[in-house]
Design an enzyme around this catalytic site. Structure first.
Site, PDB file in Angstrom:
ATOM      1  N   ASP A 257       0.860  -1.171   0.000  1.00 44.99           N
ATOM      2  CA  ASP A 257       0.000   0.000   0.000  1.00 44.99           C
ATOM      3  C   ASP A 257       0.907   1.235   0.000  1.00 44.99           C
ATOM      4  O   ASP A 257       2.130   1.135   0.121  1.00 44.99           O
ATOM      5  CB  ASP A 257      -0.963  -0.045   1.201  1.00 44.99           C
ATOM      6  CG  ASP A 257      -2.217   0.761   0.946  1.00 44.99           C
ATOM      7  OD1 ASP A 257      -3.252   0.469   1.537  1.00 44.99           O
ATOM      8  OD2 ASP A 257      -2.152   1.705   0.114  1.00 44.99           O
TER       9      ASP A 257
HETATM   10  C1  GLC Z   1      -4.330   4.171  -0.456  1.00 46.66           C
HETATM   11  C2  GLC Z   1      -5.260   3.033  -0.068  1.00 46.66           C
HETATM   12  C3  GLC Z   1      -5.352   1.937  -1.086  1.00 46.66           C
HETATM   13  C4  GLC Z   1      -5.148   2.507  -2.476  1.00 46.66           C
HETATM   14  C5  GLC Z   1      -3.723   3.029  -2.556  1.00 46.66           C
HETATM   15  C6  GLC Z   1      -3.441   3.665  -3.932  1.00 46.66           C
HETATM   16  O1  GLC Z   1      -3.647   4.625   0.654  1.00 46.66           O
HETATM   17  O2  GLC Z   1      -5.048   2.420   1.199  1.00 46.66           O
HETATM   18  O3  GLC Z   1      -6.643   1.331  -0.949  1.00 46.66           O
HETATM   19  O4  GLC Z   1      -5.358   1.499  -3.445  1.00 46.66           O
HETATM   20  O5  GLC Z   1      -3.435   3.955  -1.533  1.00 46.66           O
HETATM   21  O6  GLC Z   1      -4.239   4.786  -4.115  1.00 46.66           O
END
Ligand code: GLC
Length: 714
Positions: A257
């Site tokens: 993430d």
């Molecule tokens: C965010 C979220 C995740 C998302 C990623 C990219 O922090 O936790 O769900 O896909 O970053 O945007």
């Protein structure tokens, strides 16, 4: 020698680490654009993937940059297409309320088509975190409280986004099962907070949908930000390697993430970027999303002997393998290039969005049949800050959606009831204490026969980093609602939210209540379809709706207690100041007609392992109009080596019935599906007595009960 072997042999260490590094585009008013430093990283082969980029021109430009790098390896371009790209569908929590796997698949495919046409290769969807806490803003992104239901959604969404598991057609994208696992159990509903759940809950509840996604062929998995018992998911080698990769056989990509690898330092398990990078790579994380941890720490980790070069090669292989599966080496996607620079929803995608939206609406209450609104004669006052709020209708994570392409409730109702007298006043703001439109609201309401009060959350109050300790009506909306109720007119409350809102007092006093969640670009038309009766509401709650926050977490598949709640026994599992029952049970949802459920019977009460449990129930439409009913089947293993939940959802079925008609609905469950994880977490089917419950929702009062046995030596 394969292309991948050839490239690996030619790559420098910096280029290998580049393939494991993702950079992000930034969002400008004109759309996403790659900042200068990201452009140079790509050109130098130091970044192999991009986040938050879409658009034919912009993605072509980025891919050209990559093609001009020394080895010309194409980029993986990724974006959060969670519930639509240009056409925005209902948020996942809403769409789950349709209980329709074909619809779940269709909207994912439609979204993939739009995203792929604008150069997107990977979407960060479906979100599969079982969610049982309305304080947690990301419940909006989830398929709700039940692991079996979340697993059905997982399979449907992977099929929709990816298509056939072999290769990706032009109108498909790689799907991501996120956020593995247990994120929905964040302590106190506070986003990113540590989780503390039992290993059994981890396996039985929170991992189940991810296992279903892997079985469906999902291409990517994203670990959650959270840590479980001191082990962050991003560096959880046991989970990611031993369970996901080895036990489940997942050979796809694991993408961290956002900055989660770098955050291993803050999480207290790594002293610096080299250690953070080493822990994540050792756990099997292939790509570091935007944190720069691999770029800054992996070479050093190698020097220090914290990682082996074969781990880096293994990760690079998986990255290149997905690029090959996506056909990126052969031709620039999108092959079906979007025609315009800024594509918009089409009549077909809007029709799908409208159908998905109206079927996501849950009629919570309809006293005195105040709904549907009669088409003529009634003067309507549409009141509230969400009555004319196009952008909020899109909800969180609204992709490349735009407010200009959304239909507000006011616009939808005016279109549906053209010629009717519809007064409108905002009445109050959503968030600030701005309440200066109250007089206008009271005046509009006094001149009306019926009040439609549109209240709830703004889109920003839902989704990531939007936990609410008081998940009721924010701002001065409660006062606005009180003022409207004080007028003593029929009042219909339309709730826009990304969670069950704890507004029991208002629900009790309103004549009718619709849970409309965030329904996407066709929200206004869909809500008008239900308000006017063009669509008979058919949505059913995918989460239990608490009476009060003090009951949370509250869900139907609770484990047994030696002292079951008993109003007549002080020493039983209950509150002394509140009932234990929720306001609305999982599966609750009314219709403009009425259904009666009778005569539950089983094809056999004595089953062997290879049999199916087959239950039938008679459903009668006892009202005066056609409608769709959904009935659920729950089982309970009465005695087992590990105490089993009071009710486990195993099946559901839908039936359309004309007024006055009846039908026999059949629900079938393989006996093998009654297996569970024994004390050593090994799947086991134990013989013995089972209860089966069938009915329109999970409330014991609504369920018909029968019993059956599974034979020993089965
Ligand atoms: C965010 C979220 C995740 C998302 C990623 C990219 O922090 O936790 O769900 O896909 O970053 O945007």
């Amino acid at each position: 020698m394969s292309r991948i072997d050839r490239l690996l042999a030619a790559m420098t260490l910096e280029e290998k680490i580049g393939q494991l590094t993702m950079v992000s585009a930034g969002l400008t008013p004109l759309g996403p654009c790659l900042p200068h430093d990201a452009r140079s990283e790509i050109a130098l082969g130091r970044a192999g993937s991009v986040l938050n980029l879409w658009g034919v021109e912009r993605t072509d430009d980025a891919q050209r940059l990559a093609k001009e790098s020394r080895l010309g390896i194409p980029l993986l371009i990724s974006f959060d297409v969670l519930h639509g790209h240009r056409t925005i569908y209902p948020i996942p929590l809403a769409e789950t309320a349709t209980f329709d796997p074909l619809l779940w698949e269709a909207t994912a495919h439609a979204a993939a088509r739009e995203a792929a046409a604008e150069g997107v290769d990977i979407t960060y969807a479906p979100m599969l975190d079982v969610s049982r806490d309305p304080r947690w803003g990301r419940i909006a992104e989830s398929p709700g409280e039940d692991p079996w239901l979340c697993s059905q959604v997982a399979a449907a969404k992977v099929r929709g986004y990816q298509g056939a598991p072999s290769a990706f057609a032009d109108d498909r994208v790689a799907a991501t099962a996120k956020h593995l696992a247990g994120y929905g159990a964040s302590v106190a509903g506070r986003d990113y907070a540590a989780i503390d759940i039992s290993e059994r809950s981890l396996h039985e509840v929170y991992l189940a949908p991810f296992k279903a996604a892997v079985a469906a062929g999902v291409a990517v998995i994203m670990p959650a930000f959270v840590s479980l018992a001191g082990a962050p998911m991003t560096s959880n080698r046991h989970l990611l390697r031993h369970i996901v990769r080895e036990a489940w056989g997942f050979d796809g990509l694991i993408i961290s993430d956002y900055q989660a690898v770098a955050e291993l330092v803050t999480q207290g398990v790594a002293a610096d970027m080299a250690e953070a990078a080493a822990l994540a790579l050792a756990a099997g994380v292939d790509i570091d999303m935007v944190g720069g941890a691999y770029a800054r720490g992996l070479a050093l980790a190698l020097e220090r002997g914290l990682v082996r070069s074969e781990w880096i090669d293994e990760a690079v292989r998986r990255v290149l393998a997905l690029k090959e599966r996506l056909g990126l080496f052969d031709a620039l996607r999108p092959r079906h290039r979007a025609a315009d620079a800024e594509p918009a929803p089409t009549p077909a995608s809007r029709a799908l969005a409208r159908d998905a939206a109206r079927r996501s609406i849950v009629l919570l209450k309809n006293a005195n049949s105040v709904l549907p609104l009669s088409a003529t004669g009634r003067r309507i006052a549409l009141i509230g800050p969400l009555a004319d709020a196009r952008l909020d209708m899109l909800g969180p994570w609204s992709g490349a959606g735009a407010a200009k392409n959304a239909v507000s409730i006011l616009e939808g109702l005016r279109t549906a009831l053209a010629g009717s007298d519809i007064g409108y006043a905002k009445g109050a703001d959503i968030a600030t204490s701005d309440f200066d439109d109250l007089q206008a609201a009271e005046s509009a309401a006094r001149n009306a026969d019926v009040i439609v009060l549109c209240v709830g959350e703004s889109a920003q109050m839902s989704g990531e980093a939007a936990s609410r300790a008081r998940p009721a009506l924010p701002g001065p909306q409660q006062e606005l609602a009180e003022a409207m109720l004080a007028l003593g007119k029929p009042l219909i409350m339309v709730l826009s939210s990304g969670r069950p809102l704890l507004v029991s007092g208002l629900i009790e006093r309103a004549d009718a209540v619709l849970a409309t969640w965030f329904l996407g670009c066709e929200a206004g038309n869909a809500i008008a379809d239900v308000l006017t009766g063009r669509w008979n509401p058919s949505g059913r709650l995918p989460v239990t709706w608490p009476l009060e926050l003090g009951q949370v977490p509250i869900f139907f598949s609770e484990g047994p207690t030696g002292r079951p709640p008993d109003a007549n026994n002080r020493y039983s599992s209950k509150y002394i100041d509140l009932p234990v029952e929720p306001l609305f049970a999982f599966g609750h949802g009314l219709s403009y007609t009425r259904f009666i459920h009778r005569n539950l019977r089983l094809r056999s009460h004595d089953l062997a392992a290879g049999d199916d449990l087959v239950a039938t129930i008679d459903v009668c439409n006892d009202g005066d109009r056609e409608g769709e009913e959904t009935v659920f089947l729950f089982t309970h293993d009465v005695v087992a080596s590990v105490a089993r939940p009071l009710r486990e959802l195993k099946a559901y079925a839908k039936v359309q019935l004309a007024a006055g008609k009846s039908a026999t609905v059949t629900l079938s469950v393989p006996v093998a599906a009654l297996s569970f994880l024994d004390a050593s977490f090994t799947p086991v089917l134990e013989p013995g007595e089972f209860e089966v419950y069938v009915g329109p929702n999970a409330s014991p009062r609504a369920l018909l009960k029968s019993t059956f046995r599974v034979r020993g030596g089965a």
